[in-house]
Design a protein around this motif. Structure first.
Motif, PDB file in Angstrom:
ATOM      1  N   LEU A  10       0.920  -1.133   0.066  1.00 50.60           N
ATOM      2  CA  LEU A  10      -0.088   0.101  -0.162  1.00 50.60           C
ATOM      3  C   LEU A  10       0.658   1.368  -0.015  1.00 50.60           C
ATOM      4  N   SER A  11       0.301   2.291  -0.576  1.00 57.00           N
ATOM      5  CA  SER A  11       1.159   3.707  -0.622  1.00 57.00           C
ATOM      6  C   SER A  11       0.841   4.098   0.613  1.00 57.00           C
ATOM      7  N   ARG A  12       1.565   5.135   1.193  1.00 55.31           N
ATOM      8  CA  ARG A  12       1.304   5.827   2.560  1.00 55.31           C
ATOM      9  C   ARG A  12      -0.080   6.403   2.616  1.00 55.31           C
ATOM     10  N   GLU A  13      -0.726   6.661   1.657  1.00 58.87           N
ATOM     11  CA  GLU A  13      -1.933   7.175   1.886  1.00 58.87           C
ATOM     12  C   GLU A  13      -2.999   6.087   2.204  1.00 58.87           C
ATOM     13  N   GLN A  14      -2.920   4.972   1.246  1.00 54.08           N
ATOM     14  CA  GLN A  14      -3.636   3.589   1.330  1.00 54.08           C
ATOM     15  C   GLN A  14      -3.490   3.037   2.728  1.00 54.08           C
ATOM     16  N   ARG A  35       8.258  -1.276   9.186  1.00 47.59           N
ATOM     17  CA  ARG A  35       9.143  -1.177   7.995  1.00 47.59           C
ATOM     18  C   ARG A  35       8.627  -1.093   6.507  1.00 47.59           C
ATOM     19  N   SER A  36       8.948  -0.172   5.811  1.00 39.23           N
ATOM     20  CA  SER A  36       8.551  -0.127   4.474  1.00 39.23           C
ATOM     21  C   SER A  36       9.128  -0.793   3.358  1.00 39.23           C
ATOM     22  N   VAL A  37       8.634  -1.405   2.277  1.00 39.06           N
ATOM     23  CA  VAL A  37       9.243  -1.827   1.312  1.00 39.06           C
ATOM     24  C   VAL A  37       9.592  -0.860   0.307  1.00 39.06           C
ATOM     25  N   ARG A  44       8.241   4.155  -1.415  1.00 32.71           N
ATOM     26  CA  ARG A  44       8.058   3.136  -0.459  1.00 32.71           C
ATOM     27  C   ARG A  44       6.558   2.804  -0.288  1.00 32.71           C
ATOM     28  N   LEU A  45       6.695   1.558  -0.061  1.00 33.18           N
ATOM     29  CA  LEU A  45       5.067   0.814   0.238  1.00 33.18           C
ATOM     30  C   LEU A  45       5.175   0.208   1.432  1.00 33.18           C
ATOM     31  N   TRP A  46       3.856  -0.064   2.003  1.00 36.82           N
ATOM     32  CA  TRP A  46       3.779  -0.744   3.378  1.00 36.82           C
ATOM     33  C   TRP A  46       2.846  -1.923   3.030  1.00 36.82           C
ATOM     34  N   VAL A  49       0.379  -7.083   5.735  1.00 36.96           N
ATOM     35  CA  VAL A  49       0.513  -8.046   6.571  1.00 36.96           C
ATOM     36  C   VAL A  49       1.183  -7.468   7.820  1.00 36.96           C
ATOM     37  N   ALA A  50       2.209  -6.828   7.500  1.00 38.86           N
ATOM     38  CA  ALA A  50       3.078  -5.900   8.829  1.00 38.86           C
ATOM     39  C   ALA A  50       2.367  -5.021   9.429  1.00 38.86           C
ATOM     40  N   LEU A  51       1.427  -4.171   8.709  1.00 36.24           N
ATOM     41  CA  LEU A  51       0.309  -3.360   9.252  1.00 36.24           C
ATOM     42  C   LEU A  51      -0.607  -4.011  10.356  1.00 36.24           C
TER      43      LEU A  51
END
Length: 77
Positions: A10-14, A35-37, A44-46, A49-51
């Protein structure tokens, strides 16, 4: 019929919307610990699953605090 598949990255906004906060609050609270990807040098994307894991850790911490602060007389009801 084709089913829509939710994106895992997901993007930062998403990501901010996914966890239910503004992007500014997401930057302050979530970005330092999840941590972002890195997609490239600028983006960077998030990982969803980590969220989810971060949210679960917050939920577990809240449950522990509630259990510790529980009134022992409540068990007698």
């Amino acid at each position: 019929m084709s089913e829509a598949i939710a994106p895992r990255l997901l993007s930062r906004e998403q990501a901010a919307h996914y966890v239910g906060m503004s992007t500014g609050l997401f930057r302050d609270i979530v970005e330092p610990v999840v941590r972002s990807v890195p997609l490239d040098a600028r983006r960077r994307l998030w990982d969803r699953v980590a969220l989810d894991r971060w949210i679960d850790s917050k939920s577990e911490a809240a449950a522990e605090v509630h259990t510790v602060n529980q009134n022992p007389l409540d068990a007698l009801r």
